[in-house]
Design a protein around this motif. Structure first.
Motif, PDB file in Angstrom:
ATOM      1  N   ALA A  51       0.973  -1.031   0.107  1.00 23.89           N
ATOM      2  CA  ALA A  51       0.144   0.111   0.097  1.00 23.89           C
ATOM      3  C   ALA A  51       0.840   1.294  -0.010  1.00 23.89           C
ATOM      4  O   ALA A  51       1.750   1.274   0.728  1.00 23.89           O
ATOM      5  CB  ALA A  51      -0.645  -0.006   1.269  1.00 23.89           C
ATOM      6  N   ILE A  73      -3.535   0.170  -3.247  1.00 26.06           N
ATOM      7  CA  ILE A  73      -3.064  -1.406  -3.016  1.00 26.06           C
ATOM      8  C   ILE A  73      -2.703  -2.032  -4.409  1.00 26.06           C
ATOM      9  O   ILE A  73      -3.271  -1.779  -5.440  1.00 26.06           O
ATOM     10  CB  ILE A  73      -4.103  -2.115  -2.456  1.00 26.06           C
ATOM     11  CG1 ILE A  73      -4.860  -1.415  -1.551  1.00 26.06           C
ATOM     12  CG2 ILE A  73      -3.704  -3.478  -1.915  1.00 26.06           C
ATOM     13  CD1 ILE A  73      -4.187  -0.884  -0.268  1.00 26.06           C
ATOM     14  N   ASN A 146      -6.141  -4.689   2.076  1.00 22.40           N
ATOM     15  CA  ASN A 146      -7.215  -3.910   1.386  1.00 22.40           C
ATOM     16  C   ASN A 146      -8.197  -3.396   2.312  1.00 22.40           C
ATOM     17  O   ASN A 146      -9.293  -3.241   1.761  1.00 22.40           O
ATOM     18  CB  ASN A 146      -7.708  -5.131   0.502  1.00 22.40           C
ATOM     19  CG  ASN A 146      -7.158  -5.113  -0.801  1.00 22.40           C
ATOM     20  OD1 ASN A 146      -7.292  -4.531  -1.872  1.00 22.40           O
ATOM     21  ND2 ASN A 146      -6.283  -6.346  -0.787  1.00 22.40           N
TER      22      ASN A 146
END
Length: 378
Positions: A51, A73, A146
């Motif tokens: 990320a 991401i 996520n």
């Protein structure tokens, strides 16, 4: 005139021999990764989930507009951890830079195979993210990376603050790449790392407890109460830790059967006892505590306080023994007992206790309790 010419020549020669900035890294050419998650799939391939923050749109405040940050991401595969990151470089215009990563997450599966093989590329790199905090995820780190969390615009910052809060509350120990690697390499004291679970419906991470390790492999788990007890027994936790304790009473109103205490200070000291060339370990621990909740009230009589203190001692001593038993079953030497035997009784260590299983060493906790405060009401 001659002095002027000499000065110009000296300045010219000085500038000629000055070196430029050969090790520069321009921010516009880097993607600064804030969070990394490593998983292992069938066949042994590594999945890296990264990320990194980007600027999107703007937030208008009055007459001014300020750009907002948001995490993007990216998930890639590779034969090794570093190879998976090299594949990430193929998907973006800039170069991947993990030197500023705040947190590195490891899936449970990869933790059971071995951590060092995954973080070798970070520890070996002089610009590696040695200050990044580490944690284990039950399940997949892909889901963890996520996670759509509204409390922090950058997902790496969310996990950093989450782990910092857990350490302050006494849920788990505080390790980063720099502090955990020597334990994995030297095999002296086994680390216990934060263990988290993702709740996708609530978009949150939840503390499960701590993951126990033997050398570099995950071998078991401690729940939250056991994790807090370990931090006390090991002398790691210096701040306040709270416990819910069941009393010996049996009231119909369930709340009256419990008391919540807060441990204010501890003084642990591991003692090695030798008899007939066999070692037993004592873990004496003096706990100063205060009562922060007692729904039944009326804490005025010495007899009641004495009865309550006995119930607290009985419950927490049982919890301490339960924690130690779990660690022995997992062969997790989180107390560094083998190292202490090696240092203080080296000959006996060479003969009998070198690389011995922790379950072969009897360990007994000895807890003492002292009530310092029962609150401002009776």
């Amino acid at each position: 005139m001659r002095k002027t010419i000499k000065m110009l020549m000296v300045c010219g020669l000085t500038l000629f021999f000055l070196t430029g900035c050969w090790d520069q890294r321009l921010l516009k050419e880097q993607k600064l990764i804030s969070l990394i998650g490593y998983d292992m799939i069938s066949g042994g391939e590594i999945i890296s989930s990264t990320a990194y923050p980007i600027r999107k749109g703007g937030v208008t405040t009055g007459s001014q507009s300020t750009p907002s940050s948001q995490s993007t991401i990216m998930t890639t595969h590779g034969k090794t951890a570093q190879d998976s990151l090299l594949h990430a470089d193929l998907m973006i215009s800039e170069r991947i830079d993990i030197s500023k990563a705040q947190v590195i997450l490891f899936g449970e599966k990869i933790a059971k195979v071995g951590l060092y093989q995954v973080i070798d590329h970070i520890y070996r790199n002089p610009k590696g993210a040695l200050g990044a905090k580490v944690a284990i995820i039950e399940g997949s780190t892909v889901d963890a990376v996520n996670l759509k969390q509204e409390e922090a615009d950058i997902i790496g910052r969310y996990y950093g603050e989450f782990l910092k809060s857990g350490v302050a509350t006494g849920f788990f120990t505080d390790y980063n790449i720099q502090s955990v690697c020597p334990l994995l390499l030297k095999h002296t004291k086994d680390p216990l790392l934060p263990l988290l679970r993702i709740q996708p419906t609530q978009n949150r991470a939840v503390t499960v407890g701590m993951a126990m390790f033997n050398n570099e492999k995950m071998t078991g788990k401690l729940n939250i109460d056991e994790s807090k007890m370990f931090t006390l027994l090991d002398g790691y936790k210096k701040q306040k830790v709270s416990f819910l304790v069941r009393t010996k009473k049996h009231y119909k109103n369930m709340q009256k059967n419990y008391v919540v205490i807060e441990v204010l200070g501890t003084k642990p000291k591991t003692k090695l006892n030798i008899e007939n060339k066999s070692i037993t370990v004592d873990l004496p621990l003096k706990l100063h505590y205060r009562i922060i909740e007692y729904p039944k009230n009326h804490l005025t009589t010495p007899m009641l306080l004495d009865e309550l203190n006995k119930a607290i001692k009985e419950n927490l001593t049982q919890l301490a023994q339960q924690t130690i038993t779990k660690m022995q079953e997992a062969n997790c030497d989180g107390f560094g007992i083998e190292e202490q035997i090696k240092v203080h009784h080296n000959k006996l260590w060479e003969q009998k206790y070198k690389n011995t299983a922790l379950k072969n060493i009897p360990i007994k906790p000895h807890l003492q309790f002292e009530l310092t405060n029962s609150g401002i009401i009776d």
